[in-house]
Scaffold this active site. Structure first.
Site, PDB file in Angstrom:
ATOM      1  CB  CYS A 192      -0.864  -0.033   1.263  1.00  0.00           C
ATOM      2  SG  CYS A 192      -1.943   1.386   1.468  1.00  0.00           S
TER       3      CYS A 192
ATOM      4  CB  CYS B 208      -3.077   3.946  -5.453  1.00  0.00           C
ATOM      5  SG  CYS B 208      -4.378   3.103  -4.517  1.00  0.00           S
TER       6      CYS B 208
END
Ligand code: DGL
Length: 257
Positions: free
Chosen positions: A76, A186
């Site tokens: 992440c 992302c």
């Protein structure tokens, strides 16, 4: 003492880190993976940094309490930007690999080019990204492109829905015809690759850090003598009580390229 057969934990705010897990499983097929998505608290990307840090540290503690771990991959960008230093300080015994937007790959391939970085608000405002940006902003022109709402759509499995394309058109319209490459900063975004490609056209190259992160994980394990050559295992877990999230997680893990 870490053992070869211990687990590699892969953590994300939700299902996005599965785009990294796919690379990990491919290049480390003999390893045992525990994937944990915190979809109950997603998205992380528009939260205050201290909340992202607290959620990340709590998730890591939970994983360590339940599984013997030899490594942790923070799959992440947002959690890495906000918390990787704190996780490393709290768990010096653990190999910790974070992910960051693949700007180096973009600068290597497009010297003098124009590169958009599509990422969450947290990733783009954190000091870690600023440092990264200044390493490459003499080689390439970099545009920060936040995409609020995109993570929520991917979390619902809407990776290629009309509303996903509409959101992308809105976010990317100022840059159409102006970019050589877009870094998907992302881990949720590679799943929306088809919609992104439709909006940007075929001449813009899409890059992400998933494969590089998987290779770095293998390098760190090899260096520590902790590579396992077993039969391989992947456990999928999620903080959300919604059974659909595990179904979606399995689908994303197994979908064709
Ligand atoms: N998948 C995460 C990332 O790579 C962010 C998703 C979120 O906003 O929760 O940045």
């Amino acid at each position: 003492m870490n053992e070869k057969h211990d687990f590699i934990a892969v953590f994300d705010s939700g299902v996005g880190g599965i785009s990294v897990l796919r690379h990990l499983v491919r290049i480390l097929p003999g390893e045992r993976f525990i994937y944990y998505g915190d979809s109950a608290n997603a998205p992380y990307g528009s939260r205050p940094t201290r909340e992202v840090r607290a959620l990340t540290l709590a998730a890591v503690d939970k994983l360590l309490a339940e599984y013997p771990l030899k490594a942790l991959v923070i799959a992440c960008n947002t959690a890495t930007a906000a918390a990787v230093n704190d996780v490393r300080a709290a768990h010096p015994e653990l190999i910790v690999v974070g992910i960051e937007p693949a700007l180096k790959v973009a600068a290597d391939h497009f010297p003098g080019g124009r590169v958009g970085v599509l990422a969450t608000e947290v990733t783009l405002r954190e000091e870690k990204f600023d440092t990264l940006l200044h390493r490459f902003d003499e080689d390439v022109t970099i545009y920060k492109i936040p995409a609020p709402g995109l993570v929520e759509l991917v979390e619902k499995g809407k990776v290629d829905a009309p509303e996903t394309e509409a959101l992308l058109r809105k976010v990317l319209s100022p840059y159409l015809g102006k970019l050589d490459a877009v870094v998907l900063g992302c881990t949720h975004y590679p799943f929306a690759r088809n919609a992104i490609r439709r909006v940007l056209g075929d001449n813009v190259v899409l890059l992400d850090g998933g494969e590089g992160t998987a290779r770095e994980t293998r390098r760190r394990l090899e260096l520590a003598g902790l590579l396992e050559n077993g039969s391989g295992e992947v456990i999928l877990r999620n903080s959300s009580p919604d059974p659909d999230i595990l179904r979606l997680s399995r689908e994303l893990l197994n979908q064709e390229d």
